[in-house]
Structures are given as structure tokens and as C-alpha cells.
Design an enzyme around this catalytic site. Structure first.
Site, PDB file in Angstrom:
ATOM      1  N   GLU A  65       0.835  -1.209   0.000  1.00 47.50           N
ATOM      2  CA  GLU A  65       0.000   0.000   0.000  1.00 47.50           C
ATOM      3  C   GLU A  65       0.869   1.257   0.000  1.00 47.50           C
ATOM      4  OE1 GLU A  65      -1.158   2.933   3.030  1.00 47.50           O
ATOM      5  OE2 GLU A  65      -1.937   1.039   3.795  1.00 47.50           O
ATOM      6  N   GLU A 138      10.313   1.455   2.098  1.00 54.44           N
ATOM      7  CA  GLU A 138       8.995   1.422   2.732  1.00 54.44           C
ATOM      8  C   GLU A 138       8.805   0.202   3.621  1.00 54.44           C
ATOM      9  OE1 GLU A 138       6.829   3.955   2.575  1.00 54.44           O
ATOM     10  OE2 GLU A 138       8.358   5.003   1.394  1.00 54.44           O
TER      11      GLU A 138
END
Length: 969
Positions: A65, A138
Site C-alpha cells: 500500500e 517502505e
């Protein structure tokens, strides 16, 4: 009406409850499903959702995401998401990972901006770049800055989830959920367990996207006043590039237990000397999927009846038991295929967990035997019906609520339209309620349901250090297996990743991201209608706005009549007005009366510096909403709570104080940046100092003493509460704020005036609070694996006179330098700066930050970013982004309240227009002025850190005397 040839129309219905024409489509080529709501809502919403049930706790869906928004085929830059944040008029822009789905919603009132957002998001989810560097940044990676240094883990999601797992409440929710679903996807951590995240590989990450982010696994949604055919054309442009590929992403049903289960665990927390109440307990049930809309409403109403307000019988039984400090869980959740229900307590002695469990079960048994009183049922039904009809979602776009309601069944191949309607279901439920329905449901869902777990948590003061040592041991083991070449390669990889993070995107590629122009922005500020007069001896602000038959009323009382030592009592004093009862009704009856006759009555406090002086706008508000036929009832209730609340109700007040303390302690870690911001500014201005007394660390310290004072000197506490009431509730220093259309107001104005005139009219002079404005640098110790780092100062005091254009410079700073330095390179979940033009207060803040001194160094280097040449595109995007914040969407009640607050703070429409023109006219010179101010903060600002003891101690060792240390938890 024609529809795009690529789609087949499956359903076409008007849903009166949401005032929408609902059309359900299926993409012929791929099977993607689209729900399109056409209505008159100018706040347009789009969302695209994928089924993403994880098979493990590596956080794969969560990391993905984050990563798909880091560059795509059409927009190959490092952070198109941030460019949108910088330069869009969006009213919502984010992405969310759930236990079984990942959703990407956007919203905007501007049509061009809306379509820009939709296009960037569609390209991001279907054609992301997904480089290995993005995964490392991330997700997680080994970081080695020197071959002689120890290895460390870095990664945005890794540190975000370390922050999540530092919260005892989050640990409880995680263990409770896993305990109920041990055999299916809901038994995994969709966000990612920090212990498991390093098990995820880049290959797994890529494969998950390829499998799940496909139109055949898509639920797309639109709502608003844009063209329905254009929506389909936009979607087909992307969907048609794929072939049908059915995805196996169904959530299986959890097999049921034959008997309840017990789980005992710990969380990383400190133990206070002489305090045994460091535990939490939660009793949890797995619930069958609701069969229809009526059962969904039944679940929500039953949860409200049992625990949805302080007078609800289960919540009341728990809080009055003396077994703990506050309730946890709130009943039956939604969003998962098989919902879960939870009720429990925090602040218990772990040895009493069995007593709490027994109390919950015996209370449920008693209610199942006798049912709910007619007054309880009427109050719950009216509360639910008013909320459904008002459909006031606050700052959250209505369309997003529709989307997530629909997804509850749509995601699992159910009817997406059924959750949007409620008339028939509510009518049927109200009829059943009178015939013992909810008593039967308690027995079916809870008492006869053996799929139950009881989770008991207690604080372990060694757990945090132990887990840190285990992580260090794992990293040391990995390092020990690296030879010299491997160590050099890891260091080189660390340097390469940092170099890539510091690279500047190609301006030509940045220019491809669609944006508005300054010509697209309205030049004039929005004006809210306001009539200023008097009513019953008080100031009146009236706003003629369409409110769908509802009258919104705010009664404001000036806090300046109170002594400084009274201010910390106000949060609990406000609760006491509505939660202690009156001389005529206990608080249960009062709560039911509010529920039966109004749309709700609430209290809050508002604080701000005033324009043009060093003073403070400080007000207490009692607010209510009702239909005109019920205004008289609402005013009678307001009169009772203002003048006749049972401020002598010692036991109830003690329960509230314990709940307030437990709630604040639970917020310390999830809301650490807000705690730091409040503390940081407390020494700068009077308004900020007052905010700290009523909602900061000082307030927590007050609460801890107050709990003891209630036991030792209740007479003194009661006298203080009565004195506050006697001074505060006087119409001489009162404002009345009314929002309703003219016809409604004409019907009720006389009654409101009579009510106001009946209030006392004592003469109390304003008090000089003599705020203690002494900024100091502090390290506030909590049991957390991450830090919240703040640094700030008052720019007015430092001699700077800034303008509305300063916010444009800060928008740029937040979305470039701070995003890169604090989040991308530093691995924190967030980093930002805040500036209040009225007070002059400025703060840097980080959120769930693995660093401390590095973050402070980044703050101190921020001025250089604003001194660098600013490109025309960056300047324009930043201006647009600031205007988007200024013009945020508001419902009529919020417009009326905002207009009133501007009056109370001296923010005239002329000043608003001046600020707007300063924003629209921002230039590079304004960036230079902001840089000079920030450079002064580097030299003169003070620091507040909320974080772990090891990090704060290490910072003081490296920079002696940096922080005065206080242990707050």
C-alpha cells in the site's frame, strides 16, 4: 442515459436514504465491478479496493500500500502521492490496509482536481514501478553506515508498526483478534508484526502485487455530482489493458471453537511502585456474518444499548465495579466477513481478570433475562434514526462512508446496495425491539456462543529491553555471518539507497503529474452568512444555512471568569454535566432522555490566540441538535445540566476521573506527536499554556493527583466544581450560535431567547491567569520503541512578522525536505512542521521515529531547503495545496461553528481575504523569509521528546544537558 460499451449494467436503483441513483456495473473484459452513485454531493469521491488477505504477518499488503504510491509507469517520480498532497484541492487523499482488503480513496470538490487524483491513483495501483529500493525504503532493510558499526533495521512500515506495537491497547486488539481467528487470514497481522516483517522478500512482494492488484480482483466506487459515463470511460482506459484473471483471494470462514479459550500475555510497560492495576482484560466473541441490512443495524444498536454510552448497562456495571479504570472494546465491529465483538477493562489488577470476565457474563445474562427498558430502546432507536437521517460525517466525505458500508458485503460477493438503504430494515428492527429481540440476540451472539476468548494482559517492565536485546541479537547473528566483502556490500547498499533517496526527480517527469493552475483557484474567500445581534441578554450569531430540518445550537461561556487553578478541572467538569445526573434524574435516565428527544448534546472547550493582541479566546461550549418540535425538550435538558448537574456525585466523578486518566495514558503512544506539540508550545503563549493544563502532560499529572484528592478531600473537589459552575454559566459573558434555515429559526428563536434569559446573570470580572511561560527542553520517558521528536519557538517573539504566504513555504518544506529527511531517509512514519500565524508558534514534529538526534539535526538544516531556488511548478503546487486546506469541505453545522469561532478570535472576513491574497501571491521572497525564521529556531528553539528511556539517555550522553528528563509512564 447511455453507458460505456465496455461495461454491463447489473443494477440500477434509486436509494432514497442516500439521495443517489445507484448503478452497479461489471467490466465485460475483466469482470471488475463498479458501484456508481450519482447524487448532488459536490464533494466527489473515488475509491478502488482490492481483496488482499495476507497469509502471514510480514505486513506484505501494508508495505505494498505504501509502495504503489512511490512512482508509476505514467508518473515515474519518487513520490507522486506527495506531489498530490502538495498541490491538490483534495478533501481526502490516503490509502488504508485492512485485515482483508486494501483501499485507495480520494475526494475533491473541484472536478478537474478530482479527475487528476483518480488518474494518478489508477496508474499507481495498476502500473507501479515497485523497485527494490522502494521495497527497502517502505518495508525493511539492513542499514550499516560503517563496517565497524552494528547492523540496524530500517523501513517506514517497520517503524510504523513498532510504534503500533508500543501501545498496550493496540497489543490487546491484535492478540484479541488473532485469538479468535487462529486458522484464517484474520489471525495474521495485516499491518505487519515487526518481528515478522524482516522475513518478507522482494520476490514475494512483487508476486503479491501481480496476483492481487488486478481488475478481476477490483471493487471500484464513485459518488458525487460528476458525470456517470465519464467515470466508466476513465476506468475502462485502465481495465481494458488487462485480460480476465480470476484471483483466489476469498476470506475463508473460521471453524468454530467447541469451548472458550484463555490467553495470558504481557506488554512492554512500566510498573508503578505500589500499583497493581497495570493489566487489561478483554472478552471476545466471533460472530456469524450478518445476513442482511437489518442484522447489521441490529449489531450496531445492540452494541450501543450495551456499551455505547456511559449509562449503558454493561459499561455502567464495569465502571461501577471498582475493578478497573476504564472500559475497552465497544461491542460488535464491522468490516470483517465474520465480525468480532469485545468488551473488557483496562487499569485492572491482572489477578482480577476472572472477576471482570464473570461480571461481563453475568451482566449479559441478567439483561438477557429481563430485556432492556422501554426508555433504553426508545433512546437507542431515536439516536440511530437521527444519525442515519442526518448523515453528518464531519470532515470525512460522505461518499467514503457509502463506499465502506457497501464493501462490507460487496467484498464477499454480497449485495453492495443493501447496506446503503435503511428505512425498511430500521422499521422492522424497531418493531422487533419491542418484542424482546435484543435479549434473544444477547443469548444467541454471546451467552450461547462458545467461540469466545478471554485475553489478559499485564505490564512487563523488562519486555521492552528484552525485545530490543532479541532484535540486536538477531542482527548481530546476521552480521557475524557476513565476511568483509558482505559487510562492505551492505554499507555500499546503505549509501546507495540514501543517494537514491536524495536524488532530485527529473523536472520533466514531475511536470507530467496533472495539476491545477492558479487560474483554477477561486480568488475570493467563502463567506458564511452571519447575523449578529443579542438574544435574552447574550450575544447571538445566527447562520441561515440549509440544515435538512435540524437546528444546531451552541451555547458558549467565556472561560476567563475562572481562576487558573480551575482550568485543569474543566474536561471532567464538562463530562460531569452530562454524566452525573441531576436532582430529578440519575445519569441513566438523563442519558436516555437526551437520546429519546434530541440528536445529541455534547460539550467541549475551544482555545486560540486572538488576532491583534496577546490574549486568548477560551470558551466552554454546550452544543445540541434537534428537530424544531424537540427544541423545547433540548433546551430543558440544557438548562438542567448547566444548573442542576449532580456535582456532589463523588463515586461517579471518581469513575470518570479514572476513565479520563486511563484514556489519556492509552493515547500517549498513538498520539505522541500531538502530546509533544502541546508540551512544546506550553511555554510560548497563554493559549498554548492553557491547552497544556487541560490536555497535555501537565493535565495527566493533575489527573493522577486528582484521583487521590477525591479520596482524601472530596469536599475541596466538590467546592471547586460548584465554583466553576457558579462563575461560568452566566449570560452576561455568553454567546449563542444558531445554524438553521430561516423558516426553522423563526419557529424556535423565541423559545431559545426565553431559555437564555432564564440563565443567571452574575457579574464576574475577567481573571489574569498569569501563565507560566518558561520554554524548556525536555525528555519525557514512556515505554515505547519509537520516539516523537519536537523542536519549536515563537517566531513573533524572535522578531519575525510572517504572512499567509509563509504557509506556502511550509507546505513545500513538509512535502519535500521533511518528507525526505524524516520519513524516507530517517525511517519515521512522519515528519512535519506547523505554524500558527495568529500566535506565531512554530513546531517541528516527527511521528513514530526511530531516531532522535538525527531528527533534530534535520530540523536544524531545514532552512537550507527554503533558501534553495524554488521552481515555478513547486511554487504553484504548494499554493494550490494551501488553498485546498483553507477551503476544506464543511457541512452546514460546521460552517456555522467556524464562522462563530472566527468572530470570537477576531478573524474578520477582510483578514481572511488578505491572507488568501498573500497565499495566492506567494513568491520566492516569502520562502527566504521563512528560511530566516527557521534558522532562528535552529539557534534558539527548545526541544521536547517523548520516547524510550534508552534513546533519551543516549541523546543526553552524546549532548550533555540537552534534555531535562521526566518519566511520565
Amino acid at each position: 442515459m447511455s453507458y460505456h460499451d465496455a461495461f454491463e449494467l447489473i443494477r440500477d436503483e434509486h436509494i432514497a436514504e442516500v439521495n443517489s441513483q445507484a448503478q452497479l456495473f461489471r467490466h465485460k473484459k475483466t469482470g471488475a465491478e463498479v458501484l456508481s452513485l450519482v447524487n448532488d454531493d459536490e464533494n466527489k469521491v473515488f475509491g478502488i479496493t482490492f481483496k488482499t488477505p495476507p497469509e502471514d504477518s510480514t505486513g506484505i499488503a501494508h508495505i505494498l500500500e505504501h509502495s504503489v504510491l512511490c512512482g508509476s509507469r505514467k508518473y515515474p517520480v519518487k513520490k507522486p502521492f506527495v506531489e498530490l498532497v502538495k498541490g491538490s484541492l483534495n478533501t481526502f487523499l490516503n490509502a488504508m490496509t485492512f485485515p482483508d482488503k486494501t483501499a485507495y480513496p480520494v475526494a475533491s470538490q473541484n472536478l478537474k482536481d478530482f479527475y487528476n487524483l483518480v488518474d494518478v491513483y489508477l496508474d499507481a495501483v495498476f502500473f507501479p514501478l515497485l523497485t527494490e529500493e522502494t521495497f527497502l525504503q517502505e518495508g525493511w532493510h539492513y542499514e550499516l553506515e560503517d563496517v565497524k558499526a552494528p547492523l540496524v533495521y530500517k523501513g517506514v512500515v517497520f517503524n510504523e508498526m513498532k510504534g503500533v506495537y508500543s501501545s498496550p491497547d493496540a497489543v490487546m486488539r491484535d492478540i484479541a483478534q488473532r485469538s479468535l481467528y487462529p486458522d484464517i487470514t484474520y489471525g495474521k497481522s495485516s499491518g505487519g508484526d515487526p518481528k515478522a516483517i524482516p522475513d518478507l522478500t522482494f520476490a514475494q512482494f512483487k508476486a503479491f502485487h501481480q496476483t492481487h492488484y488486478h481488475p478481476s480482483n477490483t471493487r471500484a466506487f464513485f459518488s458525487g455530482d460528476d458525470d456517470a459515463n465519464q467515470r466508466l470511460a476513465i476506468l475502462d482506459e485502465y481495465f481494458s489493458q488487462f485480460e480476465r484473471a480470476p484471483v483466489d483471494a476469498e476470506v475463508q470462514l473460521q471453524p468454530r471453537f467447541n469451548a472458550p479459550r484463555q490467553i495470558v500475555a504481557t506488554y512492554a510497560g512500566s510498573k508503578e511502585e505500589g500499583k497493581a492495576r497495570d493489566g487489561m482484560v478483554s472478552v471476545n466473541w466471533l460472530i456469524d456474518p450478518p445476513a442482511d441490512r437489518e442484522e447489521q443495524l441490529s449489531h450496531g444498536m445492540l452494541s450501543y444499548l450495551l456499551a455505547g454510552n456511559p449509562a449503558a448497562p454493561l459499561r455502567k456495571a464495569l465502571t461501577e465495579s471498582g475493578l478497573g479504570e476504564g472500559m475497552t472494546g465497544g461491542g460488535i465491529g464491522s468490516g470483517m466477513r465474520q465480525p468480532m465483538a469485545s468488551f473488557g477493562m483496562k487499569g485492572i489488577d491482572p489477578a482480577d481478570a476472572g472477576k471482570v470476565e464473570a461480571l461481563i457474563l453475568s451482566t449479559l445474562e441478567a439483561i438477557a433475562e429481563t430485556g432492556f427498558a422501554a426508555e433504553q430502546l426508545e433512546a437507542a432507536a431515536n439516536t440511530f434514526e437521527f444519525s442515519l437521517r442526518e448523515n453528518n460525517t464531519g470532515s470525512y466525505p460522505r461518499g467514503m462512508v457509502y463506499m465502506f458500508n457497501a464493501l462490507g458485503s460487496w467484498l464477499h460477493d454480497g449485495d453492495p446496495l443493501a447496506p446503503l438503504a435503511f428505512e425498511a430494515a430500521l422499521s422492522a428492527l424497531k418493531a422487533k425491539a419491542q418484542d424482546g429481540h435484543f435479549a434473544r440476540e444477547i443469548r444467541r451472539l454471546f451467552l450461547d456462543n462458545m467461540h469466545r476468548t478471554t485475553v489478559t494482559l499485564s505490564a512487563d517492565p523488562t519486555q521492552g529491553a528484552r525485545e530490543a536485546a532479541q532484535e540486536a541479537e538477531i542482527l548481530a547473528s546476521v552480521r557475524s555471518k557476513m565476511d568483509a566483502d558482505a559487510l562492505a556490500a551492505t554499507q555500499a547498499e546503505t549509501e546507495r539507497l540514501k543517494a537514491l533517496q536524495e536524488e532530485v526527480d527529473d523536472p520533466a517527469q514531475l511536470a507530467r503529474i496533472p495539476t491545477l493552475t492558479l487560474a483554477d483557484l477561486p480568488r475570493e474567500s467563502r463567506i458564511v452568512p452571519i447575523e449578529k445581534s443579542t438574544l435574552g441578554g447574550a450575544k447571538l450569531f445566527y447562520h441561515d444555512l440549509p440544515t435538512l430540518g435540524i437546528v444546531y445550537l451552541d451555547l458558549g461561556f467565556d472561560l476567563h471568569v475562572l481562576d487558573a487553578e480551575m482550568l485543569p478541572y474543566l474536561p471532567l467538569f464538562g463530562r460531569a454535566l452530562l454524566q452525573t445526573g441531576t436532582s430529578k434524574q440519575d445519569f441513566v435516565a438523563l442519558t436516555q432522555r437526551i437520546g429519546r428527544t434530541t440528536g445529541g448534546i455534547a460539550q467541549h472547550r475551544a482555545l486560540s490566540a486572538r488576532q491583534g493582541d496577546d490574549g486568548t479566546a477560551a470558551w466552554f461550549f454546550l452544543s445540541g441538535k434537534a428537530v424544531p418540535d424537540r427544541i423545547e425538550d433540548m433546551l430543558a435538558i440544557m438548562g438542567d445540566v448547566l444548573l442542576d448537574a449532580r456535582l456532589d456525585n463523588r463515586e461517579r466523578f471518581k469513575q470518570m476521573a479514572l476513565e479520563e486518566k486511563a484514556g489519556f495514558e492509552a493515547r500517549m503512544i498513538p498520539s505522541g506527536n500531538a502530546i509533544v506539540d502541546t508540551r512544546l508550545k506550553a511555554g510560548l503563549t497563554e493559549a498554548s499554556w492553557v491547552s497544556e493544563q487541560m490536555g497535555g502532560v501537565a493535565y495527566l499529572m493533575f489527573l493522577r493527583k486528582l484521583v487521590q484528592q477525591i479520596e482524601s478531600d472530596w469536599a475541596g473537589v466538590e467546592t471547586m466544581l460548584r465554583t466553576i459552575r457558579d462563575r461560568l454559566f452566566n449570560r452576561g459573558r455568553m454567546v449563542v450560535n444558531a445554524t438553521a434555515d430561516a423558516a426553522l429559526w423563526q419557529r424556535v428563536e423565541g423559545g431559545v431567547g426565553q431559555f437564555v434569559a432564564s440563565l443567571p446573570n452574575g457579574a464576574f470580572a475577567p481573571v489574569d491567569w498569569q501563565a507560566h511561560l518558561v520554554p524548556q527542553s525536555e525528555g519525557l520517558i514512556i515505554p515505547a520503541q519509537v520516539n516523537y521528536v519536537g523542536k519549536g519557538a515563537n517566531l513573533k517573539a524572535l522578531g519575525f512578522a510572517l504572512t499567509g504566504a509563509s504557509s506556502v513555504a511550509l507546505k513545500f518544506l513538509n512535502t519535500t525536505y521533511l518528507w525526505d529527511k524524516i520519513r524516507v531517509q530517517g525511517g519515521a512514519y512522519g515528519g512535519s512542521s506547523r505554524f500558527d500565524l495568529t500566535s506565531g508558534n512554530f513546531s517541528f514534529l516527527s511521528y513514530r521515529d526511530p531516531n532522535l538526534l538525527k531528527t533534530l539535526d534535520a530540523y536544524d538544516g531545514a532552512a537550507k531547503a527554503l533558501n534553495a531556488p524554488i521552481g515555478a511548478n513547486d511554487l504553484t503546487r504548494s499554493i494550490i495545496g494551501v488553498i485546498g486546506g483553507v477551503d476544506g469541505y464543511e457541512f452546514p453545522d460546521a460552517k456555522g461553528y467556524s464562522s462563530m469561532w472566527r468572530e470570537l478570535t477576531g478573524t474578520t472576513d477582510a483578514l481572511r481575504q488578505q491572507r488568501r491574497e498573500e497565499i495566492l501571491g506567494a513568491t520566492a521572497a516569502d520562502f527566504k523569509a521563512m528560511a530566516e525564521a527557521i534558522d532562528a529556531i535552529a539557534r534558539h528553539g527548545h526541544v521536547v521528546v517523548l520516547g524510550g528511556e534508552a534513546a533519551i539517555t543516549a541523546a543526553n550522553v552524546e549532548r550533555p544537558g540537552l534534555l531535562t528528563v521526566t518519566k511520565v509512564m
